[in-house]
Design an enzyme around this catalytic site. Structure first.
Site, PDB file in Angstrom:
ATOM      1  N   GLY A  10       0.773  -1.242   0.000  1.00  0.00           N
ATOM      2  CA  GLY A  10       0.000   0.000   0.000  1.00  0.00           C
ATOM      3  C   GLY A  10       0.800   1.285   0.000  1.00  0.00           C
ATOM      4  N   SER A  36       2.159   8.337   1.725  1.00  0.00           N
ATOM      5  CA  SER A  36       1.328   7.193   2.113  1.00  0.00           C
ATOM      6  C   SER A  36       1.536   6.825   3.580  1.00  0.00           C
ATOM      7  CB  SER A  36       1.696   5.961   1.275  1.00  0.00           C
ATOM      8  OG  SER A  36       1.372   6.149  -0.083  1.00  0.00           O
ATOM      9  N   VAL A  83      -4.664  -6.728  -5.009  1.00  0.00           N
ATOM     10  CA  VAL A  83      -5.344  -7.593  -4.040  1.00  0.00           C
ATOM     11  C   VAL A  83      -6.735  -8.042  -4.498  1.00  0.00           C
ATOM     12  CG1 VAL A  83      -4.054  -6.644  -2.078  1.00  0.00           C
ATOM     13  CG2 VAL A  83      -6.300  -5.677  -2.671  1.00  0.00           C
ATOM     14  N   TYR A 117     -18.262   9.252   3.790  1.00  0.00           N
ATOM     15  CA  TYR A 117     -17.376   8.069   3.836  1.00  0.00           C
ATOM     16  C   TYR A 117     -18.154   6.839   3.342  1.00  0.00           C
ATOM     17  CZ  TYR A 117     -13.282   5.380   5.374  1.00  0.00           C
ATOM     18  OH  TYR A 117     -12.157   4.584   5.410  1.00  0.00           O
ATOM     19  N   LYS A 132     -14.864  -0.734   6.176  1.00  0.00           N
ATOM     20  CA  LYS A 132     -13.963  -0.707   7.337  1.00  0.00           C
ATOM     21  C   LYS A 132     -14.587  -1.417   8.535  1.00  0.00           C
ATOM     22  CE  LYS A 132     -10.412   1.665   5.638  1.00  0.00           C
ATOM     23  NZ  LYS A 132      -9.177   0.940   5.230  1.00  0.00           N
ATOM     24  N   THR A 192      -3.335  12.161   2.191  1.00  0.00           N
ATOM     25  CA  THR A 192      -2.581  11.251   1.318  1.00  0.00           C
ATOM     26  C   THR A 192      -3.216  11.262  -0.069  1.00  0.00           C
ATOM     27  OG1 THR A 192      -4.016   9.429   1.888  1.00  0.00           O
ATOM     28  CG2 THR A 192      -2.062   9.720   3.272  1.00  0.00           C
ATOM     29  N   LEU A 193      -2.656  10.451  -0.965  1.00  0.00           N
ATOM     30  CA  LEU A 193      -3.238  10.315  -2.308  1.00  0.00           C
ATOM     31  C   LEU A 193      -4.698   9.865  -2.214  1.00  0.00           C
ATOM     32  CD1 LEU A 193      -2.469  10.474  -5.326  1.00  0.00           C
ATOM     33  CD2 LEU A 193      -1.917   8.034  -5.214  1.00  0.00           C
TER      34      LEU A 193
HETATM   35  P1  NAD Z   1      -2.546   5.883  -0.314  1.00  0.00           P
HETATM   36  O1  NAD Z   1      -3.279   6.284  -1.540  1.00  0.00           O
HETATM   37  O2  NAD Z   1      -1.186   6.397  -0.133  1.00  0.00           O
HETATM   38  O3  NAD Z   1      -2.532   4.286  -0.172  1.00  0.00           O
HETATM   39  C1  NAD Z   1      -3.569   3.474  -0.635  1.00  0.00           C
HETATM   40  C2  NAD Z   1      -2.922   2.322  -1.336  1.00  0.00           C
HETATM   41  O4  NAD Z   1      -3.903   1.348  -1.737  1.00  0.00           O
HETATM   42  C3  NAD Z   1      -2.181   2.743  -2.610  1.00  0.00           C
HETATM   43  O5  NAD Z   1      -0.833   2.357  -2.524  1.00  0.00           O
HETATM   44  C4  NAD Z   1      -2.882   1.947  -3.702  1.00  0.00           C
HETATM   45  O6  NAD Z   1      -2.010   1.539  -4.721  1.00  0.00           O
HETATM   46  C5  NAD Z   1      -3.397   0.770  -2.910  1.00  0.00           C
HETATM   47  N1  NAD Z   1      -4.430   0.006  -3.629  1.00  0.00           N
HETATM   48  C6  NAD Z   1      -5.621   0.434  -4.104  1.00  0.00           C
HETATM   49  N2  NAD Z   1      -6.255  -0.560  -4.753  1.00  0.00           N
HETATM   50  C7  NAD Z   1      -5.443  -1.649  -4.679  1.00  0.00           C
HETATM   51  C8  NAD Z   1      -5.515  -2.974  -5.159  1.00  0.00           C
HETATM   52  N3  NAD Z   1      -6.573  -3.414  -5.869  1.00  0.00           N
HETATM   53  N4  NAD Z   1      -4.495  -3.828  -4.877  1.00  0.00           N
HETATM   54  C9  NAD Z   1      -3.429  -3.405  -4.161  1.00  0.00           C
HETATM   55  N5  NAD Z   1      -3.288  -2.164  -3.693  1.00  0.00           N
HETATM   56  C10 NAD Z   1      -4.280  -1.296  -3.951  1.00  0.00           C
HETATM   57  O7  NAD Z   1      -3.495   6.358   0.897  1.00  0.00           O
HETATM   58  P2  NAD Z   1      -3.416   6.099   2.485  1.00  0.00           P
HETATM   59  O8  NAD Z   1      -4.252   7.177   3.071  1.00  0.00           O
HETATM   60  O9  NAD Z   1      -2.023   5.909   2.899  1.00  0.00           O
HETATM   61  O10 NAD Z   1      -4.232   4.741   2.647  1.00  0.00           O
HETATM   62  C11 NAD Z   1      -3.713   3.577   3.264  1.00  0.00           C
HETATM   63  C12 NAD Z   1      -4.729   2.946   4.187  1.00  0.00           C
HETATM   64  O11 NAD Z   1      -4.983   3.832   5.282  1.00  0.00           O
HETATM   65  C13 NAD Z   1      -6.086   2.648   3.568  1.00  0.00           C
HETATM   66  O12 NAD Z   1      -6.554   1.410   4.085  1.00  0.00           O
HETATM   67  C14 NAD Z   1      -6.949   3.780   4.087  1.00  0.00           C
HETATM   68  O13 NAD Z   1      -8.308   3.409   4.119  1.00  0.00           O
HETATM   69  C15 NAD Z   1      -6.371   3.916   5.468  1.00  0.00           C
HETATM   70  N6  NAD Z   1      -6.667   5.166   6.179  1.00  0.00           N
HETATM   71  C16 NAD Z   1      -6.398   6.373   5.599  1.00  0.00           C
HETATM   72  C17 NAD Z   1      -6.663   7.538   6.295  1.00  0.00           C
HETATM   73  C18 NAD Z   1      -6.427   8.888   5.678  1.00  0.00           C
HETATM   74  O14 NAD Z   1      -7.046   9.875   6.111  1.00  0.00           O
HETATM   75  N7  NAD Z   1      -5.536   9.025   4.700  1.00  0.00           N
HETATM   76  C19 NAD Z   1      -7.179   7.479   7.599  1.00  0.00           C
HETATM   77  C20 NAD Z   1      -7.430   6.231   8.177  1.00  0.00           C
HETATM   78  C21 NAD Z   1      -7.162   5.075   7.446  1.00  0.00           C
HETATM   79  O1  0WE Z   2     -10.017   5.363   3.844  1.00  0.00           O
HETATM   80  C1  0WE Z   2      -9.920   6.493   3.432  1.00  0.00           C
HETATM   81  C2  0WE Z   2      -9.967   6.783   1.940  1.00  0.00           C
HETATM   82  C3  0WE Z   2     -10.051   5.545   1.111  1.00  0.00           C
HETATM   83  C4  0WE Z   2     -10.382   5.775  -0.339  1.00  0.00           C
HETATM   84  C5  0WE Z   2     -10.123   6.947  -1.032  1.00  0.00           C
HETATM   85  C6  0WE Z   2     -10.457   7.047  -2.380  1.00  0.00           C
HETATM   86  C7  0WE Z   2     -10.250   8.319  -3.169  1.00  0.00           C
HETATM   87  C8  0WE Z   2     -10.083   8.048  -4.641  1.00  0.00           C
HETATM   88  C9  0WE Z   2     -10.990   4.736  -1.000  1.00  0.00           C
HETATM   89  N1  0WE Z   2     -11.328   4.820  -2.304  1.00  0.00           N
HETATM   90  C10 0WE Z   2     -11.055   5.949  -2.997  1.00  0.00           C
HETATM   91  N2  0WE Z   2     -11.405   5.986  -4.319  1.00  0.00           N
HETATM   92  C11 0WE Z   2     -11.012   6.992  -5.147  1.00  0.00           C
HETATM   93  O2  0WE Z   2     -11.381   7.011  -6.331  1.00  0.00           O
HETATM   94  N3  0WE Z   2      -9.824   7.521   4.337  1.00  0.00           N
HETATM   95  C12 0WE Z   2      -9.964   7.242   5.749  1.00  0.00           C
HETATM   96  C13 0WE Z   2      -9.652   8.946   3.959  1.00  0.00           C
HETATM   97  C14 0WE Z   2     -11.002   9.571   3.875  1.00  0.00           C
HETATM   98  O3  0WE Z   2     -11.778   9.407   2.789  1.00  0.00           O
HETATM   99  C15 0WE Z   2     -12.975  10.061   3.023  1.00  0.00           C
HETATM  100  C16 0WE Z   2     -12.941  10.648   4.304  1.00  0.00           C
HETATM  101  C17 0WE Z   2     -11.675  10.323   4.863  1.00  0.00           C
HETATM  102  C18 0WE Z   2     -11.182  10.711   6.214  1.00  0.00           C
HETATM  103  C19 0WE Z   2     -14.100  10.181   2.221  1.00  0.00           C
HETATM  104  C20 0WE Z   2     -15.186  10.909   2.683  1.00  0.00           C
HETATM  105  C21 0WE Z   2     -15.166  11.488   3.936  1.00  0.00           C
HETATM  106  C22 0WE Z   2     -14.033  11.369   4.771  1.00  0.00           C
END
Ligand code: NAD
Ligand code: 0WE
Length: 262
Positions: free
Chosen positions: A12, A18, A64, A154, A161, A192-193
């Site tokens: 990831g 990230s 995945v 969300y 989740k 993040t992205l």
């Molecule tokens: P990120 O975009 O840096 O990482 C998400 C990753 O998921 C990317 O590397 C992407 O390539 C990978 N991914 C998506 N589809 C995939 C697939 N089919 N197979 C393999 N990999 C795949 O963003 P992040 O915020 O670092 O997200 C990482 C985790 O943290 C996620 O589970 C996200 O839900 C969780 N999270 C994020 C936040 C936030 O606010 N950014 C908060 C809580 C939890």
């Molecule tokens: O888990 C996440 C984000 C996960 C995510 C983000 C994207 C953006 C691009 C899953 N799928 C996609 N698909 C896309 O095309 N977070 C915890 C970050 C997040 O996302 C939100 C939040 C928060 C916080 C979306 C709505 C409201 C709050």
């Protein structure tokens, strides 16, 4: 050195913002050996330099959503390393249109994709890598508050989740028979992205800064240090749990008047 010589698989990393990058930095600082997966060639080009930068040993493909890629990944890792000590799942995806508007309007396909990639993948990966994990190994995945309480927009990710967190409890029982632990980290919002496409993300970050007990947002380094704890033997009594790294936000009921910034 909390993870000296321990072999950690990181799934990831997309870039240096990230959450998985923050986790990898903490792990390498404490002596871990790292390997990174990527989903597709676009991400491969981003992960390779990061692997190099953090002193990782190899990268390998693993979308995945594919049973074949998961099986091939387990085979590759088995050949390279034999065993692993840590598996980090930091992957989530829902079709963009599902992260806005009414949850009521979630499509069957959007629901399937979100639950498949964000929740089922953890089960499939644990099963594929089970033979590579011995007593003391640790699995870590990432979740968010929207699993437990309503977070506007969300939507289906909250449901995915919730499934992930419940899976952690059931997997903890299965893996626990071998002495393998599994936990989730519930991180506060981080830009993040995966957050970049979310409209009003700034509003969410400002809200946390204003109302969380610590009056600030969390960083990927703070999440990395919590993951380091869960991956290490310091957490040998902890499994099936959700550890919040959220500046205390999830403890809030009503906010006491207008809190002061400090
Ligand atoms: P990120 O975009 O840096 O990482 C998400 C990753 O998921 C990317 O590397 C992407 O390539 C990978 N991914 C998506 N589809 C995939 C697939 N089919 N197979 C393999 N990999 C795949 O963003 P992040 O915020 O670092 O997200 C990482 C985790 O943290 C996620 O589970 C996200 O839900 C969780 N999270 C994020 C936040 C936030 O606010 N950014 C908060 C809580 C939890
Ligand atoms: O888990 C996440 C984000 C996960 C995510 C983000 C994207 C953006 C691009 C899953 N799928 C996609 N698909 C896309 O095309 N977070 C915890 C970050 C997040 O996302 C939100 C939040 C928060 C916080 C979306 C709505 C409201 C709050």
């Amino acid at each position: 050195m909390l993870l000296k010589g321990k072999k950690a698989l990181i799934m990831g990393v997309a870039n240096n913002r990230s959450i998985a990058y923050g986790i990898s930095s903490a792990f390498t600082r404490e002596g871990a050996r790292l390997a990174f997966s990527y989903a597709g060639d676009a991400i491969k080009k981003r992960v390779e330099p990061i692997c190099e930068e953090l002193g990782g040993e190899f990268t390998f493909p693993c979308d995945v959503s594919s049973d074949a890629e998961i099986a091939a990944a387990a085979e590759t890792v088995k050949e390279k390393w034999g065993k692993i000590d840590v598996l980090v799942h930091s992957v989530a995806y829902a079709p963009k249109e599902e992260l806005a508007g009414r949850y009521l309007d979630t499509s069957r396909d959007g629901f399937r994709v979100a639950l498949d990639i964000s929740a089922y993948s953890l089960v499939a990966l644990c099963r594929a890598f089970e033979p590579l994990m011995d007593e003391g190994s640790s699995v870590i995945c990432m979740t968010y508050f929207g699993a437990q309480k309503l977070v506007p927009n969300y939507n289906v990710m909250g449901v995915a989740k919730a499934a992930l967190e419940a899976s952690v409890r059931y997997l903890a029982s299965d893996l626990g028979q071998k002495g393998v632990r599994i936990n989730a980290i519930s991180a506060g919002p981080i830009k993040t992205l995966a957050a970049s496409g979310i409209s009003d993300f700034r509003v969410i970050l400002d809200h946390i800064e204003r109302f969380s007990p610590l009056r600030r947002n969390v960083t990927i380094d703070q999440v990395g240090n919590a993951a380091l704890f869960l991956a290490s033997d310091l957490a040998s009594g902890v499994t099936g749990d959700v550890l919040f790294v959220d500046s205390g936000y999830q403890t809030i009921g009503l906010t006491p008047v207008m809190p002061e910034k400090h």
